[in-house]
Motif scaffolding. Structure first.
Motif, PDB file in Angstrom:
ATOM      1  N   ASN A  87       3.135-102.639  30.744  1.00 40.16           N
ATOM      2  CA  ASN A  87       2.018-103.549  30.971  1.00 40.16           C
ATOM      3  C   ASN A  87       2.374-104.451  32.149  1.00 40.16           C
ATOM      4  O   ASN A  87       3.217-105.332  32.038  1.00 40.16           O
ATOM      5  N   LEU A  88       1.723-104.197  33.290  1.00 43.42           N
ATOM      6  CA  LEU A  88       1.917-105.003  34.493  1.00 43.42           C
ATOM      7  C   LEU A  88       0.658-105.806  34.809  1.00 43.42           C
ATOM      8  O   LEU A  88       0.465-106.272  35.930  1.00 43.42           O
ATOM      9  N   SER A  89      -0.185-106.000  33.808  1.00 52.33           N
ATOM     10  CA  SER A  89      -1.454-106.708  33.991  1.00 52.33           C
ATOM     11  C   SER A  89      -1.216-108.101  34.562  1.00 52.33           C
ATOM     12  O   SER A  89      -0.373-108.849  34.072  1.00 52.33           O
ATOM     13  N   ASN A  90      -1.948-108.403  35.606  1.00 48.25           N
ATOM     14  CA  ASN A  90      -1.920-109.716  36.251  1.00 48.25           C
ATOM     15  C   ASN A  90      -0.554-110.106  36.793  1.00 48.25           C
ATOM     16  O   ASN A  90      -0.308-111.279  37.073  1.00 48.25           O
ATOM     17  N   ALA A  91       0.347-109.144  36.937  1.00 48.28           N
ATOM     18  CA  ALA A  91       1.665-109.445  37.512  1.00 48.28           C
ATOM     19  C   ALA A  91       1.532-109.668  39.012  1.00 48.28           C
ATOM     20  O   ALA A  91       0.686-109.072  39.667  1.00 48.28           O
ATOM     21  N   ASN A  92       2.366-110.530  39.551  1.00 49.24           N
ATOM     22  CA  ASN A  92       2.429-110.750  40.986  1.00 49.24           C
ATOM     23  C   ASN A  92       3.493-109.809  41.537  1.00 49.24           C
ATOM     24  O   ASN A  92       4.679-110.016  41.321  1.00 49.24           O
ATOM     25  N   ALA A  93       3.060-108.751  42.225  1.00 46.27           N
ATOM     26  CA  ALA A  93       3.982-107.756  42.767  1.00 46.27           C
ATOM     27  C   ALA A  93       3.981-107.759  44.287  1.00 46.27           C
ATOM     28  O   ALA A  93       4.434-106.803  44.916  1.00 46.27           O
ATOM     29  N   GLU A  94       3.514-108.823  44.886  1.00 48.90           N
ATOM     30  CA  GLU A  94       3.421-108.878  46.341  1.00 48.90           C
ATOM     31  C   GLU A  94       4.808-108.737  46.970  1.00 48.90           C
ATOM     32  O   GLU A  94       5.737-109.464  46.644  1.00 48.90           O
ATOM     33  N   GLY A  95       4.927-107.744  47.852  1.00 48.99           N
ATOM     34  CA  GLY A  95       6.166-107.510  48.567  1.00 48.99           C
ATOM     35  C   GLY A  95       7.245-106.819  47.758  1.00 48.99           C
ATOM     36  O   GLY A  95       8.353-106.626  48.237  1.00 48.99           O
ATOM     37  N   ALA A  96       6.954-106.407  46.533  1.00 48.38           N
ATOM     38  CA  ALA A  96       7.947-105.721  45.699  1.00 48.38           C
ATOM     39  C   ALA A  96       8.120-104.280  46.182  1.00 48.38           C
ATOM     40  O   ALA A  96       7.202-103.682  46.727  1.00 48.38           O
ATOM     41  N   ASP A  97       9.303-103.735  45.985  1.00 45.31           N
ATOM     42  CA  ASP A  97       9.597-102.363  46.373  1.00 45.31           C
ATOM     43  C   ASP A  97       9.550-101.474  45.141  1.00 45.31           C
ATOM     44  O   ASP A  97      10.434-101.519  44.296  1.00 45.31           O
ATOM     45  N   PHE A  98       8.472-100.682  45.031  1.00 39.84           N
ATOM     46  CA  PHE A  98       8.287 -99.750  43.923  1.00 39.84           C
ATOM     47  C   PHE A  98       8.518 -98.307  44.380  1.00 39.84           C
ATOM     48  O   PHE A  98       8.064 -97.381  43.729  1.00 39.84           O
ATOM     49  N   SER A  99       9.232 -98.105  45.477  1.00 42.62           N
ATOM     50  CA  SER A  99       9.449 -96.755  46.001  1.00 42.62           C
ATOM     51  C   SER A  99      10.096 -95.863  44.956  1.00 42.62           C
ATOM     52  O   SER A  99      11.067 -96.244  44.311  1.00 42.62           O
ATOM     53  N   GLY A 100       9.529 -94.678  44.780  1.00 40.48           N
ATOM     54  CA  GLY A 100      10.099 -93.696  43.875  1.00 40.48           C
ATOM     55  C   GLY A 100       9.954 -94.006  42.402  1.00 40.48           C
ATOM     56  O   GLY A 100      10.570 -93.352  41.570  1.00 40.48           O
ATOM     57  N   CYS A 101       9.152 -94.986  42.062  1.00 35.74           N
ATOM     58  CA  CYS A 101       8.962 -95.349  40.653  1.00 35.74           C
ATOM     59  C   CYS A 101       8.061 -94.357  39.933  1.00 35.74           C
ATOM     60  O   CYS A 101       7.215 -93.721  40.534  1.00 35.74           O
ATOM     61  N   ILE A 102       8.250 -94.274  38.642  1.00 38.23           N
ATOM     62  CA  ILE A 102       7.357 -93.527  37.767  1.00 38.23           C
ATOM     63  C   ILE A 102       6.534 -94.573  37.034  1.00 38.23           C
ATOM     64  O   ILE A 102       7.092 -95.509  36.463  1.00 38.23           O
ATOM     65  N   SER A 103       5.234 -94.422  37.071  1.00 34.55           N
ATOM     66  CA  SER A 103       4.400 -95.436  36.436  1.00 34.55           C
ATOM     67  C   SER A 103       3.191 -94.826  35.729  1.00 34.55           C
ATOM     68  O   SER A 103       2.134 -95.428  35.671  1.00 34.55           O
ATOM     69  N   SER A 104       3.359 -93.654  35.164  1.00 35.79           N
ATOM     70  CA  SER A 104       2.271 -92.987  34.447  1.00 35.79           C
ATOM     71  C   SER A 104       1.799 -93.842  33.285  1.00 35.79           C
ATOM     72  O   SER A 104       2.598 -94.300  32.473  1.00 35.79           O
ATOM     73  N   GLY A 105       0.507 -94.063  33.227  1.00 37.67           N
ATOM     74  CA  GLY A 105      -0.077 -94.795  32.113  1.00 37.67           C
ATOM     75  C   GLY A 105       0.167 -96.289  32.132  1.00 37.67           C
ATOM     76  O   GLY A 105      -0.164 -96.980  31.176  1.00 37.67           O
ATOM     77  N   ALA A 106       0.729 -96.801  33.196  1.00 37.02           N
ATOM     78  CA  ALA A 106       0.966 -98.244  33.278  1.00 37.02           C
ATOM     79  C   ALA A 106      -0.352 -98.994  33.420  1.00 37.02           C
ATOM     80  O   ALA A 106      -1.285 -98.520  34.057  1.00 37.02           O
TER      81      ALA A 106
END
Length: 86
Positions: free
Chosen positions: A41-60
């Motif tokens: 659950n990443l709802s309403n998270a502040n992810a500005e400038g975060a590095d999510f390269s190569g992440c798996i996020s199915s169903g997030a």
């Protein structure tokens, strides 16, 4: 509000963060490359400038995250199957 145990897990550098609750967490400018956020659950998270390269996020759940955050973050090779933005 993000789960404190899940935030502690994130801080340890754990790569399996599947099912964790990071709702409304400040993830800005974090190095999160290669981690598994499946079903998280990443709802309403502040992810500005975060590095999510190569992440798996199915169903997030990404509800409330702005597209602007994604354009300012790094999302190369992110598996983006079955996201919930709204």
């Amino acid at each position: 509000m993000a789960n404190s145990d899940d935030m502690n897990l994130l801080e340890t550098g754990a790569t399996d963060l599947s099912g964790c609750d990071f709702a409304s967490a400040d993830l800005s400018k974090r190095q999160l490359a290669g981690r598994d956020f499946s079903g998280a659950n990443l709802s309403n998270a502040n992810a500005e400038g975060a590095d999510f390269s190569g992440c798996i996020s199915s169903g997030a759940s990404l509800h409330g995250m702005s597209a602007d955050q994604f354009f300012r973050g790094h999302f190369d090779w992110v598996h983006v199957d079955q996201h919930h933005f709204f």
